[in-house]
Each structure stands twice: as structure tokens, then as C-alpha cells.
Design an enzyme around this catalytic site. Structure first.
Site, mmCIF file in Angstrom:
data_model
loop_
_atom_site.group_PDB
_atom_site.id
_atom_site.type_symbol
_atom_site.label_atom_id
_atom_site.label_comp_id
_atom_site.label_asym_id
_atom_site.label_seq_id
_atom_site.Cartn_x
_atom_site.Cartn_y
_atom_site.Cartn_z
ATOM 1 N N ARG A 159 0.868 -1.172 0.000
ATOM 2 C CA ARG A 159 0.000 0.000 0.000
ATOM 3 C C ARG A 159 0.909 1.227 0.000
ATOM 4 O O ARG A 159 2.021 1.189 0.529
ATOM 5 C CB ARG A 159 -0.889 0.016 1.238
ATOM 6 C CG ARG A 159 -1.802 -1.190 1.376
ATOM 7 C CD ARG A 159 -2.590 -1.108 2.688
ATOM 8 N NE ARG A 159 -3.525 -2.231 2.815
ATOM 9 C CZ ARG A 159 -3.241 -3.385 3.434
ATOM 10 N NH1 ARG A 159 -2.028 -3.557 3.969
ATOM 11 N NH2 ARG A 159 -4.140 -4.357 3.504
ATOM 12 N N LYS A 182 -2.486 -2.973 7.867
ATOM 13 C CA LYS A 182 -3.730 -2.628 8.549
ATOM 14 C C LYS A 182 -3.931 -3.502 9.779
ATOM 15 O O LYS A 182 -3.622 -4.689 9.771
ATOM 16 C CB LYS A 182 -4.917 -2.802 7.595
ATOM 17 C CG LYS A 182 -4.997 -1.733 6.521
ATOM 18 C CD LYS A 182 -6.265 -1.903 5.704
ATOM 19 C CE LYS A 182 -6.410 -0.798 4.667
ATOM 20 N NZ LYS A 182 -7.647 -0.946 3.871
ATOM 21 N N HIS A 250 -2.753 2.662 -5.942
ATOM 22 C CA HIS A 250 -3.315 1.404 -5.438
ATOM 23 C C HIS A 250 -3.495 0.395 -6.559
ATOM 24 O O HIS A 250 -3.470 -0.822 -6.318
ATOM 25 C CB HIS A 250 -4.643 1.669 -4.725
ATOM 26 C CG HIS A 250 -4.919 0.714 -3.604
ATOM 27 N ND1 HIS A 250 -4.063 0.543 -2.532
ATOM 28 C CD2 HIS A 250 -5.954 -0.139 -3.393
ATOM 29 C CE1 HIS A 250 -4.564 -0.367 -1.714
ATOM 30 N NE2 HIS A 250 -5.703 -0.800 -2.216
ATOM 31 N N ARG A 253 -0.703 -2.037 -6.793
ATOM 32 C CA ARG A 253 -0.826 -3.163 -5.854
ATOM 33 C C ARG A 253 -1.774 -4.216 -6.412
ATOM 34 O O ARG A 253 -1.493 -5.416 -6.329
ATOM 35 C CB ARG A 253 -1.323 -2.617 -4.514
ATOM 36 C CG ARG A 253 -1.671 -3.645 -3.445
ATOM 37 C CD ARG A 253 -1.949 -2.902 -2.146
ATOM 38 N NE ARG A 253 -2.782 -3.628 -1.228
ATOM 39 C CZ ARG A 253 -2.349 -4.486 -0.317
ATOM 40 N NH1 ARG A 253 -1.061 -4.754 -0.246
ATOM 41 N NH2 ARG A 253 -3.174 -5.081 0.514
ATOM 42 N N HIS A 276 -3.872 -9.587 3.537
ATOM 43 C CA HIS A 276 -5.328 -9.637 3.647
ATOM 44 C C HIS A 276 -5.742 -10.644 4.721
ATOM 45 O O HIS A 276 -5.209 -11.746 4.787
ATOM 46 C CB HIS A 276 -5.964 -10.059 2.326
ATOM 47 C CG HIS A 276 -5.916 -8.999 1.281
ATOM 48 N ND1 HIS A 276 -5.951 -9.270 -0.067
ATOM 49 C CD2 HIS A 276 -5.837 -7.640 1.375
ATOM 50 C CE1 HIS A 276 -5.889 -8.134 -0.749
ATOM 51 N NE2 HIS A 276 -5.831 -7.139 0.109
ATOM 52 N N TYR A 285 -9.106 -8.666 -5.537
ATOM 53 C CA TYR A 285 -7.998 -7.853 -6.021
ATOM 54 C C TYR A 285 -7.376 -8.425 -7.286
ATOM 55 O O TYR A 285 -6.472 -7.846 -7.856
ATOM 56 C CB TYR A 285 -6.903 -7.780 -4.946
ATOM 57 C CG TYR A 285 -7.033 -6.608 -4.027
ATOM 58 C CD1 TYR A 285 -6.015 -5.681 -3.908
ATOM 59 C CD2 TYR A 285 -8.174 -6.420 -3.260
ATOM 60 C CE1 TYR A 285 -6.126 -4.599 -3.058
ATOM 61 C CE2 TYR A 285 -8.299 -5.353 -2.407
ATOM 62 C CZ TYR A 285 -7.268 -4.442 -2.303
ATOM 63 O OH TYR A 285 -7.392 -3.371 -1.453
#
Length: 306
Positions: A159, A182, A250, A253, A276, A285
Site C-alpha cells: 500500500r 492494517k 493502489h 498493488r 489480507h 484484487y
């Protein structure tokens, strides 16, 4: 208008989200805006300041009125769904803490909306983007910096926030990078030689000192590089290349994930590389056709191995 007691309660909930769910400051700010907007509507709707007592008595009719009001002022279904999620989270926590029934809020249905699937670039377009980024800056060291960042996004699937939190201690890059993503989830990411070389070129050209505890990527004046700077240089490059507006940082990615899967990469391994929590997120994705996904699943499924 909300009472001081409710204001304090909201602050406690935000602290809880920060501590227990590792919510980012941006996420917490969005939660706060959503809740204050909701509570402000309820205050006007009921004609009185909202305190702990009134908000515990909110009805299904109140919730419908709020949602109709939000749609009436042009709030998109996706944004309203996000706001409702924040309201439900707050009410779930508050009802357990204060001991009241929150069914009217928690049973409210989220508006339906079509999820936007990420749009990765084709492999040649991703490489062209990296090459074109190098031509945007007047100063060679800035060009080297931008190339290094975009190469990390595509070559390591980072990211942009993760790339920009690297520090001087991370240079020179080794064979792997330890990334805190995250939710403070840690992952180890392999670093391709091209990414190591791009970062090394930047470090050598950078006119600013890069102490171990300070940001690796710097703005022109020496401060931490902002995400907007990379977004802007990619906007310039994509217009020159004739690429769509979806060719964002993004998207690099997304491209990393898609190209790995197309090359035969394992879906679960890519899930780990991207950081993830859910395999379904990784699947979203990746812009591969259903036949390719089924082929990967067939190879990975225990039954297919006898």
C-alpha cells in the site's frame, strides 16, 4: 447537539476502537464524523439535545427517517452503508455497556450498492508507468524517489501508506521487508532486485540525510513524502500514456496480485503477501477469469490431491 455525557461516551468508544481494533487515525476521524452527523440529525429530528437516554430509545422509524434524510441530501449508498456500519458498531458497544436493547439500530438494513472491483494494469502498462514516472521530475533525485516508490508498490504489492512508512533503517533493502499493515498485522514481503536497485539509486541521489528513525522517502524540502505527491506524478504519467483514471498508486498493488496469480502464484500465498485477513478480499484484487481461479482452487483443494 449532544450532551457532555454523550460526547464523553463517544470519545471513550473511539479510544476503544483505537486500542482494541487498532483503527487508524483516518478511520477514527471518519467514525467521529459519521456519528456526530447521525446524532445531530437525531437531535433535530426529536427537537432536543441527544443524551444517553434519548439515543437508547431510538426506533426503527427514527432510523428510516435518518437514512431517507441522508439519501435525500445526495449521500451515495456506499457512503451511507459506511456511516450505518459506524453507527451500528457504536450502538453495539454502548448497548452492552449501558444495558439497553439496540435492536432498532442493529437490525437496520444497509443500502445495497455494487462493489467496485479493482482495475489492475496490464503488465506492459505497469512497466510503462514505472518508466514514465521517471520522466516527470526536473530533479534527478526526485525522479529516482518517485520511481523507487512506484516500483515498491508494483514489485512488492505495498500500500502507498506502507511504502511511505519505511525509514532510513530499512535501507539498503534486503531480500525481504517486514511490513506492519492494517490492524497492526505484520507480514514479510520478498523484495525483487529491481526494487532494491531502485531504492538504492534513490538513496544515493537523495540530498537529505536519512537517519534510521526518520522517513526514508522525503519531499523536496526534506520532510516526509506525502501520498499526494505520488498520486500527482502518476496522474501526469497516466495522461501521457493514455491510461484510464483508475491507474492509481493502489492499482499498482492490484496489478502485483493479478500478475502473480496469472503467472501461477498460489492464491493463499498472495493473500499473505498482500496482508489480507480474508481470502475473498484477495480474490477481489485479482482480475483473472473464473476458469483461471477454478484451476488454482482445483490445485489447492485437498480433494484434488487425493
Amino acid at each position: 447537539m449532544i450532551s457532555p455525557a454523550l460526547s464523553d461516551t463517544l470519545a471513550h468508544w473511539l479510544d476503544h476502537q483505537r486500542a482494541m481494533n487498532a483503527a487508524s487515525e483516518n478511520t477514527l476521524s471518519a467514525y467521529q464524523r459519521d456519528l456526530l452527523s447521525f446524532l445531530d440529525f437525531m437531535s433535530q429530528h426529536h427537537g432536543e439535545a441527544q443524551g444517553l437516554g434519548p439515543i437508547a430509545r431510538i426506533t426503527t422509524s427514527d432510523m428510516r427517517a435518518w437514512m431517507a434524510h441522508e439519501r435525500g441530501r445526495g449521500v451515495a449508498a456506499r457512503s451511507l452503508a459506511r456511516s450505518l456500519s459506524a453507527v451500528k458498531s457504536f450502538y453495539r458497544w454502548l448497548s452492552e455497556r449501558e444495558g439497553f436493547e439496540a435492536t432498532a439500530v442493529l437490525a437496520t438494513r444497509s443500502p445495497k450498492f455494487r462493489k467496485k472491483l479493482p482495475r489492475p494494469l496490464a503488465e506492459d502498462a505497469a512497466r510503462a508507468m514505472i518508466d514514465r514516472v521517471d520522466l516527470q521530475a526536473r530533479e534527478p533525485w526526485v525522479a529516482a524517489r518517485d520511481t523507487a516508490v512506484v516500483t515498491l508498490l508494483y514489485g512488492c504489492g505495498l500500500r502507498i501508506s506502507e511504502a511511505l512508512t519505511l525509514t532510513g533503517a530499512d535501507a539498503p533493502l534486503g531480500a525481504t521487508l517486514r511490513i506492519i499493515g492494517k490492524g497492526n498485522k505484520e507480514r514479510i514481503v520478498p523484495v525483487l532486485p529491481a526494487a532494491r536497485e531502485a531504492v538504492a539509486t534513490y538513496v544515493k541521489a537523495c540530498p537529505h540525510d536519512l537517519p534510521p528513525a526518520e522517513p526514508l522517502f522525503r519531499g523536496v524540502r526534506g520532510g516526509a513524502l506525502s501520498p499526494r505527491a505520488i498520486q500527482k506524478v502518476m496522474e501526469q504519467a497516466r495522461m501521457q500514456l493514455g491510461l484510464p483514471a483508475t491507474a492509481t498508486p493502489h492499482a499498482m498493488r492490484h496489478s502485483f496480485a493479478t500478475h502473480l496469480l496469472n503467472a501461477g502464484g498460489d492464491l493463499r500465498a498472495i493473500q499473505e503477501l498482500l496482508g489480507h485477513a480474508s481470502l475473498s478480499t484477495t480474490q477481489a484484487y485479482t482480475a483473472v477469469d473464473t476458469a483461471r481461479l477454478m484451476e488454482v482452487y482445483d490445485k489447492a483443494h485437498p480433494r484434488s490431491r487425493g
